[in-house]
Motif scaffolding. Sequence first.
Motif, PDB file in Angstrom:
ATOM      1  N   HIS A  13      24.079  22.049  82.487  1.00 19.00           N
ATOM      2  CA  HIS A  13      24.421  22.662  83.704  1.00 19.00           C
ATOM      3  C   HIS A  13      25.533  22.074  83.780  1.00 19.00           C
ATOM      4  CE1 HIS A  13      24.899  23.310  88.008  1.00 19.00           C
ATOM      5  NE2 HIS A  13      24.527  21.702  87.889  1.00 19.00           N
ATOM      6  N   MET A  14      25.505  21.255  82.865  1.00 19.00           N
ATOM      7  CA  MET A  14      27.213  20.273  83.274  1.00 19.00           C
ATOM      8  C   MET A  14      28.085  21.190  82.026  1.00 19.00           C
ATOM      9  SD  MET A  14      27.835  16.340  81.395  1.00 19.00           S
ATOM     10  CE  MET A  14      27.305  17.555  79.417  1.00 19.00           C
ATOM     11  N   LEU A  15      27.988  22.089  80.903  1.00 17.93           N
ATOM     12  CA  LEU A  15      28.408  22.812  80.426  1.00 17.93           C
ATOM     13  C   LEU A  15      28.927  23.850  80.729  1.00 17.93           C
ATOM     14  CD1 LEU A  15      30.784  23.395  77.564  1.00 17.93           C
ATOM     15  CD2 LEU A  15      28.050  24.215  76.261  1.00 17.93           C
ATOM     16  N   ALA A  16      28.129  24.582  81.719  1.00 15.35           N
ATOM     17  CA  ALA A  16      27.864  26.008  82.417  1.00 15.35           C
ATOM     18  C   ALA A  16      29.281  25.181  83.591  1.00 15.35           C
ATOM     19  CB  ALA A  16      27.159  26.101  83.335  1.00 15.35           C
ATOM     20  N   GLN A  17      29.485  24.745  84.191  1.00 13.40           N
ATOM     21  CA  GLN A  17      30.288  23.921  85.218  1.00 13.40           C
ATOM     22  C   GLN A  17      31.536  24.049  84.169  1.00 13.40           C
ATOM     23  OE1 GLN A  17      28.730  21.378  88.461  1.00 13.40           O
ATOM     24  NE2 GLN A  17      26.791  20.753  86.679  1.00 13.40           N
ATOM     25  N   GLY A  18      31.588  23.268  83.168  1.00 13.11           N
ATOM     26  CA  GLY A  18      33.064  23.212  82.410  1.00 13.11           C
ATOM     27  C   GLY A  18      33.626  24.261  81.719  1.00 13.11           C
ATOM     28  N   MET A  19      32.644  25.329  81.782  1.00 14.69           N
ATOM     29  CA  MET A  19      33.124  26.543  81.371  1.00 14.69           C
ATOM     30  C   MET A  19      33.477  27.469  82.641  1.00 14.69           C
ATOM     31  SD  MET A  19      32.808  26.769  77.890  1.00 14.69           S
ATOM     32  CE  MET A  19      33.213  28.573  77.645  1.00 14.69           C
ATOM     33  N   ALA A  20      33.255  27.244  83.715  1.00 10.10           N
ATOM     34  CA  ALA A  20      33.418  27.432  85.008  1.00 10.10           C
ATOM     35  C   ALA A  20      34.835  27.781  85.373  1.00 10.10           C
ATOM     36  CB  ALA A  20      32.384  28.009  86.204  1.00 10.10           C
ATOM     37  N   ALA A  21      35.468  26.081  85.231  1.00  6.97           N
ATOM     38  CA  ALA A  21      36.379  25.387  85.751  1.00  6.97           C
ATOM     39  C   ALA A  21      37.073  25.709  84.206  1.00  6.97           C
ATOM     40  CB  ALA A  21      36.523  23.844  85.308  1.00  6.97           C
ATOM     41  N   THR A  22      37.262  26.638  83.175  1.00 10.85           N
ATOM     42  CA  THR A  22      38.246  27.073  82.589  1.00 10.85           C
ATOM     43  C   THR A  22      38.082  28.443  82.257  1.00 10.85           C
ATOM     44  OG1 THR A  22      36.124  26.311  80.427  1.00 10.85           O
ATOM     45  CG2 THR A  22      37.895  24.346  81.652  1.00 10.85           C
TER      46      THR A  22
END
Length: 224
Positions: free
Chosen positions: A54-63
């Motif tokens: 979930h943390m990484l998915a948000q990081g990918m969404a932000a970039t």
Amino acid sequence: MTSPFDIVGFDMDGTLLDTSGDLAAAVNHALASAGRPPLTVAAIKPMIGGGARHMLAQGMAATGGCDDDELDVLHRRLLDHYEANMVVHTAPYPHALDALDALAARGVRLAVVTNKIERYAAEVLATLGLSDRFACLIGGDTLGAGNAKPSPAPIHAMIERCGGGRAAFVGDSIYDVRAAKAAGVPVIACAFGFLDRPVAELGADATVDDYRELLPTLERLAAA
């Protein structure tokens, strides 16, 4: 001196331990491998709490976003990096150990309930010399799929594994608050944690700005 609670459970990331530096490094390792720019620790902190994917998915969404297949690959890269670098910057929050000592001296059984993979959480606690302080550790994968916070299942399991009794929980995320509320357990939110919203909006029964406030806050909750 006794305590009004038999059991006090704690979330790990953003509650007991400041793990933000090591988690951010793992996220940025995965982002870099995908050609994405790094994010600051401050930007990543609100993404923590729902598990690594979930943390990484948000990081990918932000970039720029990604699909599930790419996320699967990058999730593995994140975990591999984190597994090799879990306790580089991680440390307990100020006065956290004093609060644990004070609770233990009152006969309180302590537990950790985290959405971090159990074996990772166990390694972090062991590396920091904290394992023996806790009667049980429940990770995000301990009870199987669908039974991590915000499910009440890990809170119920915490109480059972600690031998039963009156319990309270301490966390920093909406997952912690919802899990505790669903389990019928009073919950304290840490204003210094990895907040994705103002702490007052989490819906906790009380908040603390510092671990020196924990014992009197527990006493007030019990009296109420």
